[in-house]
Design a protein around this motif. Structure first.
Motif, PDB file in Angstrom:
ATOM      1  N   PRO A 111       0.816  -1.205   0.000  1.00  0.00           N
ATOM      2  CA  PRO A 111       0.000   0.000   0.000  1.00  0.00           C
ATOM      3  C   PRO A 111       0.856   1.266   0.000  1.00  0.00           C
ATOM      4  O   PRO A 111       1.974   1.278   0.511  1.00  0.00           O
ATOM      5  N   GLU A 112       0.311   2.305  -0.565  1.00  0.00           N
ATOM      6  CA  GLU A 112       1.007   3.584  -0.536  1.00  0.00           C
ATOM      7  C   GLU A 112       0.922   4.232   0.849  1.00  0.00           C
ATOM      8  O   GLU A 112       1.798   5.014   1.224  1.00  0.00           O
ATOM      9  N   GLU A 113      -0.118   3.889   1.584  1.00  0.00           N
ATOM     10  CA  GLU A 113      -0.332   4.509   2.893  1.00  0.00           C
ATOM     11  C   GLU A 113      -0.800   3.441   3.872  1.00  0.00           C
ATOM     12  O   GLU A 113      -1.607   2.569   3.523  1.00  0.00           O
ATOM     13  N   MET A 114      -0.310   3.513   5.094  1.00  0.00           N
ATOM     14  CA  MET A 114      -0.637   2.499   6.103  1.00  0.00           C
ATOM     15  C   MET A 114      -1.026   3.179   7.409  1.00  0.00           C
ATOM     16  O   MET A 114      -0.335   4.098   7.874  1.00  0.00           O
ATOM     17  N   HIS A 115      -2.132   2.739   7.984  1.00  0.00           N
ATOM     18  CA  HIS A 115      -2.601   3.248   9.269  1.00  0.00           C
ATOM     19  C   HIS A 115      -2.766   2.068  10.227  1.00  0.00           C
ATOM     20  O   HIS A 115      -3.278   1.011   9.830  1.00  0.00           O
ATOM     21  N   VAL A 116      -2.355   2.239  11.477  1.00  0.00           N
ATOM     22  CA  VAL A 116      -2.513   1.204  12.488  1.00  0.00           C
ATOM     23  C   VAL A 116      -3.352   1.780  13.621  1.00  0.00           C
ATOM     24  O   VAL A 116      -2.954   2.746  14.282  1.00  0.00           O
ATOM     25  N   VAL A 117      -4.546   1.184  13.811  1.00  0.00           N
ATOM     26  CA  VAL A 117      -5.468   1.612  14.864  1.00  0.00           C
ATOM     27  C   VAL A 117      -5.265   0.683  16.055  1.00  0.00           C
ATOM     28  O   VAL A 117      -5.533  -0.521  15.972  1.00  0.00           O
ATOM     29  N   ILE A 118      -4.764   1.231  17.166  1.00  0.00           N
ATOM     30  CA  ILE A 118      -4.484   0.445  18.371  1.00  0.00           C
ATOM     31  C   ILE A 118      -5.577   0.753  19.394  1.00  0.00           C
ATOM     32  O   ILE A 118      -5.692   1.883  19.881  1.00  0.00           O
ATOM     33  N   LEU A 119      -6.367  -0.250  19.727  1.00  0.00           N
ATOM     34  CA  LEU A 119      -7.591  -0.059  20.512  1.00  0.00           C
ATOM     35  C   LEU A 119      -7.420  -0.491  21.963  1.00  0.00           C
ATOM     36  O   LEU A 119      -6.920  -1.577  22.250  1.00  0.00           O
ATOM     37  N   ASP A 120      -7.863   0.385  22.868  1.00  0.00           N
ATOM     38  CA  ASP A 120      -7.948   0.048  24.285  1.00  0.00           C
ATOM     39  C   ASP A 120      -9.316  -0.582  24.563  1.00  0.00           C
ATOM     40  O   ASP A 120      -9.442  -1.773  24.770  1.00  0.00           O
ATOM     41  N   ASN A 121     -10.365   0.215  24.592  1.00  0.00           N
ATOM     42  CA  ASN A 121     -11.750  -0.255  24.741  1.00  0.00           C
ATOM     43  C   ASN A 121     -11.942  -1.166  25.956  1.00  0.00           C
ATOM     44  O   ASN A 121     -12.600  -2.208  25.885  1.00  0.00           O
ATOM     45  N   GLY A 122     -11.384  -0.763  27.079  1.00  0.00           N
ATOM     46  CA  GLY A 122     -11.553  -1.512  28.325  1.00  0.00           C
ATOM     47  C   GLY A 122     -10.401  -2.412  28.682  1.00  0.00           C
ATOM     48  O   GLY A 122     -10.343  -2.946  29.806  1.00  0.00           O
ATOM     49  N   ARG A 123      -9.450  -2.590  27.795  1.00  0.00           N
ATOM     50  CA  ARG A 123      -8.336  -3.490  28.083  1.00  0.00           C
ATOM     51  C   ARG A 123      -7.443  -2.954  29.195  1.00  0.00           C
ATOM     52  O   ARG A 123      -6.988  -3.712  30.052  1.00  0.00           O
ATOM     53  N   SER A 124      -7.176  -1.655  29.171  1.00  0.00           N
ATOM     54  CA  SER A 124      -6.251  -1.092  30.169  1.00  0.00           C
ATOM     55  C   SER A 124      -6.792  -1.206  31.588  1.00  0.00           C
ATOM     56  O   SER A 124      -6.020  -1.146  32.553  1.00  0.00           O
ATOM     57  N   ARG A 125      -8.113  -1.383  31.741  1.00  0.00           N
ATOM     58  CA  ARG A 125      -8.676  -1.548  33.086  1.00  0.00           C
ATOM     59  C   ARG A 125      -8.195  -2.836  33.747  1.00  0.00           C
ATOM     60  O   ARG A 125      -8.225  -2.960  34.971  1.00  0.00           O
ATOM     61  N   GLN A 126      -7.749  -3.782  32.950  1.00  0.00           N
ATOM     62  CA  GLN A 126      -7.301  -5.059  33.515  1.00  0.00           C
ATOM     63  C   GLN A 126      -5.832  -5.015  33.940  1.00  0.00           C
ATOM     64  O   GLN A 126      -5.377  -5.901  34.668  1.00  0.00           O
ATOM     65  N   LEU A 127      -5.095  -4.014  33.480  1.00  0.00           N
ATOM     66  CA  LEU A 127      -3.676  -3.912  33.844  1.00  0.00           C
ATOM     67  C   LEU A 127      -3.549  -3.643  35.339  1.00  0.00           C
ATOM     68  O   LEU A 127      -4.199  -2.757  35.896  1.00  0.00           O
ATOM     69  N   GLY A 128      -2.704  -4.406  35.982  1.00  0.00           N
ATOM     70  CA  GLY A 128      -2.506  -4.248  37.416  1.00  0.00           C
ATOM     71  C   GLY A 128      -3.525  -4.970  38.267  1.00  0.00           C
ATOM     72  O   GLY A 128      -3.402  -4.982  39.501  1.00  0.00           O
TER      73      GLY A 128
END
Length: 472
Positions: A283-300
């Motif tokens: 591709p000429e252009e690349m985008h990476v969407v990194i989603l939290d959506n509640g995942r970070s609440r489980q850290l720790g």
């Protein structure tokens, strides 16, 4: 069936679908047996599980570091990185790209994260045509349904149903032969790849040290989705990171063997940034969407952080006695089976999925099957505990456990209760079992026999034996 009805209601509907139950049994048996055969032949499977669990634990414990390294390397390669706190931010990010490219057609390869945020529906509302290119996903998209298995989305569909869906979509007369159905899908999708403005893929793993996207597929469609359109968008959950390419080698064994019983995956593709000068494709252009959506609440969280270790292989579904009876749609969630019963309430919050942790026998088979040793059965118990602590529990359950506590706290009350129950069961017990549908026992006796109380408890038998010994 919707997420807003109870899992009990959805399960009752599924249990009346004989084809669904047969298809789920057949497919999960096949996947489970193939996994057992390939891992036994591979050898030292428990050692590989230990390595996988250690890598995932280390990564999640240092997730902020590896995410930053991954994003830095992506941007150095010329990709655009979008950190999104929730589904709305992720959908907005994609909408901006779609508008900037004046995109009218999007092709997608399999991605559970895009299912999680309902991306297809959002793009369709923007007037964009969305085509799933994984065969199973293509089938359920035509049926306007959601996947019923993480690995095999159309496990619940018959050949006749697939034939009807394909004929309605393409206006062709088809047979139910697999080669004819697959040939139709290939012809239909090939033109889509060539005319799409944007390609969207998931991400099995992001490699922090190189900024690479690792895709595991068996159909090769992800390579076409990523390389033919001018713009490539990657969707990934924030936890899907591995530190190094050496770590990927471990999961190149763990994932296909656990998911489908394959010794190696058919296509393992590494995408490292957009097209560079001199590249023949990409591709000429690349985008990476990194989603939290509640995942970070489980850290720790000592109870639930390990749920982020999941690599979405689906092995826990194939051994779960509940999933094997009711299939995936009964969970009412994008993520079915034991992992869904744990993950969906954690990500969603609120009341929508609070009954899912009860859709489990707590047998622990999911832990034994998990390639990274996630203790899902323990997490299900902890989610039940949290639900009861939050809501106070059901009145009937509280009364039943209060009576249980009083009865079993004193052996005399226990023996008295046993004698009373033995007399009361007389009108219901036949041949040593109770088949009558009685009150709260009806859920059990509707499907199986309930053992009747014996003529003696062990304590009564033991005391009688002691008395006989003394007389002798």
């Amino acid at each position: 069936m919707t997420a807003h009805s109870s899992v009990r209601h959805r399960a009752k509907v599924a249990l009346r679908d004989d084809f669904l139950r047969g298809a789920v049994h057949f497919t999960t048996d096949r996947l489970r047996n193939r996994k057992q055969a390939v891992t036994e032949d591979f050898g030292h499977w428990e050692t590989w599980r230990d390595r996988g669990e250690a890598i995932r634990r280390h990564t999640i414990e240092n997730l902020d570091h590896y995410l930053a390294q991954f994003a830095d390397n992506l941007e150095r390669l010329g990709a655009h990185v979008h950190f999104c706190a929730d589904a709305r931010e992720a959908l907005d990010a994609v909408a901006q790209i779609v508008r900037a490219k004046a995109a009218r057609r999007v092709v997608k390869s399999k991605s559970m994260v895009t299912e999680e945020v309902h991306l297809n529906h959002h793009l369709e509302q923007l007037g964009v045509e969305v085509i799933e290119t994984d065969l199973g996903e293509y089938i359920v998209q035509l049926a306007r349904e959601t996947p019923s298995h993480i690995i095999i989305p159309a496990i619940h569909k018959t050949r006749e149903q697939i034939k009807a869906l394909f004929e309605a979509d393409g206006g062709e007369n088809l047979t139910t032969e697999t080669r004819d159905l697959v040939a139709f899908a290939r012809r239909r999708l090939r033109e889509m790849y060539l005319t799409a403005d944007i390609g969207i893929t998931g991400c099995n793993f992001g490699i922090a040290e190189t900024g690479s996207i690792a895709l595991f597929t068996n159909e090769g469609n992800a390579d076409l989705v990523a390389n033919l359109p001018k713009t490539h968008i990657v969707f990934m959950g924030m936890e899907r990171i591995l530190p190094t390419l050496d770590d990927l080698e471990v999961f190149a064994h763990l994932l296909p063997k656990s998911a489908t019983g394959q010794n190696t995956i058919t296509y393992l593709s590494l995408i490292t940034g957009p097209r560079r000068a001199g590249d023949g494709d990409g591709p000429e252009e690349m985008h990476v969407v990194i989603l939290d959506n509640g995942r970070s609440r489980q850290l720790g969280d000592p109870d639930f952080q390990a749920v982020l270790h999941c690599i979405r292989c689906g092995a826990c579904l194939n051994v779960c006695p509940v999933y094997r009876q009711i299939g995936g749609h009964a969970y009412g969630s994008v993520y079915p089976g034991p992992i869904g019963a744990v993950l969906s309430p954690l990500l969603e919050g609120g009341e929508a999925y609070q009954d899912l942790p009860y859709a489990s026998s707590l047998c622990g088979a999911c832990y034994e099957a998990c390639p990274v040793k996630i203790p899902l059965h323990d997490m299900l118990v902890k989610e039940r505990q949290r639900f009861v602590a939050k809501t106070g529990g059901k009145t009937g359950e509280k009364a039943a456990f209060a009576a249980y506590r009083v009865t079993f706290a004193d052996h005399r009350r226990y023996l008295g209760a046993i004698r009373l129950a033995r007399r009361l069961q007389g009108g219901f017990a036949k041949g040593g079992v109770i088949r009558a549908k009685i009150g709260p026992l009806a859920g059990w006796t509707d499907r199986r026999d309930f053992p009747a109380l014996g003529s003696q408890t062990f304590r009564e038998w033991w005391m009688a034996r002691k008395r006989g010994t003394r007389r002798g």
